[in-house]
Design a protein around this motif. Structure first.
Motif, PDB file in Angstrom:
ATOM      1  N   SER A  88      70.526  45.199  79.988  1.00  0.00           N
ATOM      2  CA  SER A  88      69.388  45.850  80.622  1.00  0.00           C
ATOM      3  C   SER A  88      69.839  46.540  81.899  1.00  0.00           C
ATOM      4  CB  SER A  88      68.288  44.821  80.927  1.00  0.00           C
ATOM      5  OG  SER A  88      67.082  45.448  81.271  1.00  0.00           O
ATOM      6  N   CYS A  89      69.061  47.535  82.314  1.00  0.00           N
ATOM      7  CA  CYS A  89      69.433  48.344  83.462  1.00  0.00           C
ATOM      8  C   CYS A  89      68.194  48.619  84.317  1.00  0.00           C
ATOM      9  CB  CYS A  89      70.046  49.652  82.961  1.00  0.00           C
ATOM     10  SG  CYS A  89      70.404  50.865  84.226  1.00  0.00           S
ATOM     11  N   LEU A  90      68.406  48.701  85.631  1.00  0.00           N
ATOM     12  CA  LEU A  90      67.343  48.989  86.584  1.00  0.00           C
ATOM     13  C   LEU A  90      67.789  50.180  87.419  1.00  0.00           C
ATOM     14  CD1 LEU A  90      64.638  47.852  87.870  1.00  0.00           C
ATOM     15  CD2 LEU A  90      66.128  46.681  89.502  1.00  0.00           C
ATOM     16  N   SER A  91      66.947  51.186  87.532  1.00  0.00           N
ATOM     17  CA  SER A  91      67.329  52.389  88.277  1.00  0.00           C
ATOM     18  C   SER A  91      67.173  52.166  89.778  1.00  0.00           C
ATOM     19  CB  SER A  91      66.466  53.559  87.824  1.00  0.00           C
ATOM     20  OG  SER A  91      65.119  53.337  88.203  1.00  0.00           O
ATOM     21  N   THR A 145      66.165  48.489  78.384  1.00  0.00           N
ATOM     22  CA  THR A 145      66.650  47.241  77.810  1.00  0.00           C
ATOM     23  C   THR A 145      67.160  47.505  76.397  1.00  0.00           C
ATOM     24  OG1 THR A 145      65.102  45.943  79.140  1.00  0.00           O
ATOM     25  CG2 THR A 145      66.018  44.881  77.191  1.00  0.00           C
ATOM     26  N   ALA A 146      68.311  46.946  76.076  1.00  0.00           N
ATOM     27  CA  ALA A 146      68.894  47.123  74.753  1.00  0.00           C
ATOM     28  C   ALA A 146      67.967  46.577  73.678  1.00  0.00           C
ATOM     29  CB  ALA A 146      70.244  46.427  74.680  1.00  0.00           C
ATOM     30  N   GLY A 148      61.530  43.309  74.626  1.00  0.00           N
ATOM     31  CA  GLY A 148      60.379  42.445  74.369  1.00  0.00           C
ATOM     32  C   GLY A 148      60.595  40.995  74.771  1.00  0.00           C
ATOM     33  N   ARG A 149      61.856  40.630  75.025  1.00  0.00           N
ATOM     34  CA  ARG A 149      62.149  39.249  75.444  1.00  0.00           C
ATOM     35  C   ARG A 149      62.774  39.208  76.835  1.00  0.00           C
ATOM     36  NH1 ARG A 149      66.001  36.554  72.746  1.00  0.00           N
ATOM     37  NH2 ARG A 149      67.090  38.454  72.079  1.00  0.00           N
ATOM     38  N   LEU A 176      64.838  32.652  74.149  1.00  0.00           N
ATOM     39  CA  LEU A 176      66.271  32.787  73.905  1.00  0.00           C
ATOM     40  C   LEU A 176      66.634  32.310  72.502  1.00  0.00           C
ATOM     41  CD1 LEU A 176      67.502  31.707  77.412  1.00  0.00           C
ATOM     42  CD2 LEU A 176      68.125  33.841  76.265  1.00  0.00           C
ATOM     43  N   LYS A 177      67.564  33.045  71.903  1.00  0.00           N
ATOM     44  CA  LYS A 177      67.959  32.747  70.537  1.00  0.00           C
ATOM     45  C   LYS A 177      69.335  32.073  70.519  1.00  0.00           C
ATOM     46  CE  LYS A 177      65.366  36.620  68.595  1.00  0.00           C
ATOM     47  NZ  LYS A 177      65.424  37.849  67.763  1.00  0.00           N
TER      48      LYS A 177
END
Length: 127
Positions: A49-52, A60-61, A66-67, A86-87
């Motif tokens: 994930s990335c935040l500008s 988010t990839a 969604g999670r 989490l998986k």
């Protein structure tokens, strides 16, 4: 470049949540983009994930959409990665990095676009 400091990794059960933290240098949140990546043993580091800069946008990839969500607290000079549901996947070390792009997208969520990597924090999801 001053390295970033990740924390918050743990051993959790499937379905549980975890919040990772990335301490960044003061007064930098508005000037750089921030990315979360993960790397499992024997696998390439991949973008999560990335935040500008200024938290104006996120990306988010697909596997995490969604999670997982990324956010920042300017008062604490910290970038967060909230991970829900989490998986049971490969154990991985989560890293945060600093980038120079003004926005986030799939194009820029690449290892080559970020630097100042910290030592990472271990996340293991297992029953």
């Amino acid at each position: 470049q001053e390295p970033l400091v990740e924390s918050g990794g743990d051993l959790v059960q499937p379905g549980e949540s975890l919040k990772l933290s990335c301490a960044v240098p003061p007064f930098t949140l508005d000037y750089y983009s921030w990315g979360w990546f993960r790397q499992a043993p024997g696998r390439a580091r991949e973008g999560v994930s990335c935040l500008s800069p200024g938290s104006t946008s996120t990306y988010t990839a697909e596997f995490a959409r969604g999670r997982f969500s990324v956010s920042a607290d300017k008062a604490k000079n910290t970038v967060y990665l909230q991970m829900n549901n989490l998986k049971p996947e490969y154990p991985a070390v989560y890293f945060c990095g600093r980038g120079s792009h003004r926005w986030c997208s799939s194009t820029y969520l690449e290892v080559s676009e970020f630097g100042a990597w910290g030592q990472g924090t271990q996340v293991t999801v297992s029953s």
